[in-house]
Design an enzyme around this catalytic site. Sequence first.
Site, PDB file in Angstrom:
ATOM      1  N   ASN A   9      42.876  35.068  39.112  1.00  0.00           N
ATOM      2  CA  ASN A   9      41.888  34.075  39.530  1.00  0.00           C
ATOM      3  C   ASN A   9      42.150  32.799  38.736  1.00  0.00           C
ATOM      4  O   ASN A   9      41.868  32.742  37.549  1.00  0.00           O
ATOM      5  CB  ASN A   9      40.480  34.639  39.247  1.00  0.00           C
ATOM      6  CG  ASN A   9      39.388  33.609  39.452  1.00  0.00           C
ATOM      7  OD1 ASN A   9      39.599  32.562  40.061  1.00  0.00           O
ATOM      8  ND2 ASN A   9      38.190  33.908  38.934  1.00  0.00           N
ATOM      9  N   LYS A  11      40.710  29.994  38.989  1.00  0.00           N
ATOM     10  CA  LYS A  11      39.506  29.169  38.816  1.00  0.00           C
ATOM     11  C   LYS A  11      39.837  27.714  39.186  1.00  0.00           C
ATOM     12  O   LYS A  11      40.619  27.492  40.110  1.00  0.00           O
ATOM     13  CB  LYS A  11      38.968  29.328  37.395  1.00  0.00           C
ATOM     14  CG  LYS A  11      38.800  30.802  37.023  1.00  0.00           C
ATOM     15  CD  LYS A  11      38.038  31.042  35.763  1.00  0.00           C
ATOM     16  CE  LYS A  11      37.918  32.535  35.525  1.00  0.00           C
ATOM     17  NZ  LYS A  11      37.129  32.884  34.369  1.00  0.00           N
ATOM     18  N   HIS A  99      31.241  35.962  41.629  1.00  0.00           N
ATOM     19  CA  HIS A  99      31.796  35.797  40.278  1.00  0.00           C
ATOM     20  C   HIS A  99      30.697  35.266  39.359  1.00  0.00           C
ATOM     21  O   HIS A  99      29.818  34.517  39.789  1.00  0.00           O
ATOM     22  CB  HIS A  99      32.993  34.831  40.325  1.00  0.00           C
ATOM     23  CG  HIS A  99      33.730  34.787  39.024  1.00  0.00           C
ATOM     24  ND1 HIS A  99      33.307  34.019  37.970  1.00  0.00           N
ATOM     25  CD2 HIS A  99      34.832  35.449  38.597  1.00  0.00           C
ATOM     26  CE1 HIS A  99      34.139  34.205  36.947  1.00  0.00           C
ATOM     27  NE2 HIS A  99      35.067  35.071  37.299  1.00  0.00           N
ATOM     28  N   GLU A 101      30.646  32.972  37.240  1.00  0.00           N
ATOM     29  CA  GLU A 101      30.529  31.516  37.071  1.00  0.00           C
ATOM     30  C   GLU A 101      29.644  30.889  38.151  1.00  0.00           C
ATOM     31  O   GLU A 101      28.670  30.213  37.797  1.00  0.00           O
ATOM     32  CB  GLU A 101      31.934  30.897  36.927  1.00  0.00           C
ATOM     33  CG  GLU A 101      32.482  31.220  35.540  1.00  0.00           C
ATOM     34  CD  GLU A 101      34.000  31.351  35.432  1.00  0.00           C
ATOM     35  OE1 GLU A 101      34.710  30.951  36.358  1.00  0.00           O
ATOM     36  OE2 GLU A 101      34.464  31.853  34.389  1.00  0.00           O
ATOM     37  N   GLU A 168      33.072  42.996  35.719  1.00  0.00           N
ATOM     38  CA  GLU A 168      33.418  41.953  34.756  1.00  0.00           C
ATOM     39  C   GLU A 168      32.242  41.718  33.809  1.00  0.00           C
ATOM     40  O   GLU A 168      31.331  40.930  34.125  1.00  0.00           O
ATOM     41  CB  GLU A 168      33.737  40.650  35.489  1.00  0.00           C
ATOM     42  CG  GLU A 168      34.902  40.754  36.428  1.00  0.00           C
ATOM     43  CD  GLU A 168      35.588  39.408  36.590  1.00  0.00           C
ATOM     44  OE1 GLU A 168      36.752  39.302  36.223  1.00  0.00           O
ATOM     45  OE2 GLU A 168      34.941  38.461  37.050  1.00  0.00           O
ATOM     46  N   GLY A 174      36.735  35.151  29.393  1.00  0.00           N
ATOM     47  CA  GLY A 174      37.207  33.939  28.718  1.00  0.00           C
ATOM     48  C   GLY A 174      36.907  33.896  27.233  1.00  0.00           C
ATOM     49  O   GLY A 174      37.029  32.852  26.601  1.00  0.00           O
ATOM     50  N   SER A 207      39.051  38.991  29.862  1.00  0.00           N
ATOM     51  CA  SER A 207      40.066  38.907  28.791  1.00  0.00           C
ATOM     52  C   SER A 207      41.179  39.942  28.940  1.00  0.00           C
ATOM     53  O   SER A 207      41.659  40.495  27.951  1.00  0.00           O
ATOM     54  CB  SER A 207      39.399  38.996  27.412  1.00  0.00           C
ATOM     55  OG  SER A 207      38.537  37.894  27.221  1.00  0.00           O
TER      56      SER A 207
HETATM   57  P1  PGA Z   1      39.355  35.892  31.861  1.00  0.00           P
HETATM   58  O1  PGA Z   1      38.510  35.694  33.212  1.00  0.00           O
HETATM   59  O2  PGA Z   1      40.507  36.801  32.185  1.00  0.00           O
HETATM   60  O3  PGA Z   1      39.796  34.500  31.478  1.00  0.00           O
HETATM   61  O4  PGA Z   1      38.454  36.504  30.856  1.00  0.00           O
HETATM   62  C1  PGA Z   1      38.283  36.774  34.073  1.00  0.00           C
HETATM   63  C2  PGA Z   1      37.496  36.314  35.277  1.00  0.00           C
HETATM   64  O5  PGA Z   1      36.669  35.398  35.173  1.00  0.00           O
HETATM   65  O6  PGA Z   1      37.700  36.852  36.380  1.00  0.00           O
END
Ligand code: PGA
Length: 246
Positions: A9, A11, A99, A101, A168, A174, A207
């Site tokens: 992803n 983003k 997601h 976010e 997740e 992140g 992560s």
């Molecule tokens: P990340 O994000 O691997 O940077 O932790 C995962 C995600 O948001 O799907």
Amino acid sequence: MRKPVIAGNWKMNMTCTEAIEYMRVLIPLLNDIPKKDREVVIAPPFTALYPLSEFIRGKNDYLSLSSQNVHWEDSGAYTAEVSPLMLNELSVKCAIVGHSEPRKYFSESDEQINKRAKSAQDHQLIPIVCVGETFQQREMGEAERVIRRQIEQGLEGIEVKKLIVAYEPIWAIGTGKTCEANEANRICGLIRKWIGYEDVIIQYGGSVKSNNIDEIMSMSDIDGVLVGGASLDPTNFARIANYEKI
Ligand code: PGA
């Protein structure tokens, strides 16, 4: 038999030029992956879907594209949204919905997420439905209750055979703090039980890196990963797609 799906992803990263350059590096690095055993999916920003769909067309059958969202209407006055018909035209295979976010920044509700997932399925797109708890919810012992609610409301009326769920934990996204593999596996097992379909694909996300992928993919209930930050570098992401069970 559940076929693992390794998804990147991006983003809000990568211009169209950067996206093509990335693919030029990535594709040769995927030459040796056991293609019958796994699928690789890239979720670029909307703007890069068209050039990437042209670029990968006919090149392989294990690499496909996902959008980072999809709307429940086919067209209309929905500024900033993307229609499933627009994605169909570009041979997009999956659509990430729910997601954390957009849940956090745009207050997406489970009801909206459910409508997005249904719309995806109605248009032959496989929804990747994301669920997961905050750090505070985990600390208060509420993780399971929160995830179960997200599953029950988000997946209401959804065809479980054409679905990917991504567990997740928000505190792991992140942050560099991966959820311990056994704990991620336990939650994925619970999600499978709540959904009630043994063969549903359940990814872990949060992560994921080249140095923890082999352990994560060795877990019995984890059928792939949704990778954010570590998917932005094609060499890193290729190593993740080339995971080996330990
Ligand atoms: P990340 O994000 O691997 O940077 O932790 C995962 C995600 O948001 O799907």
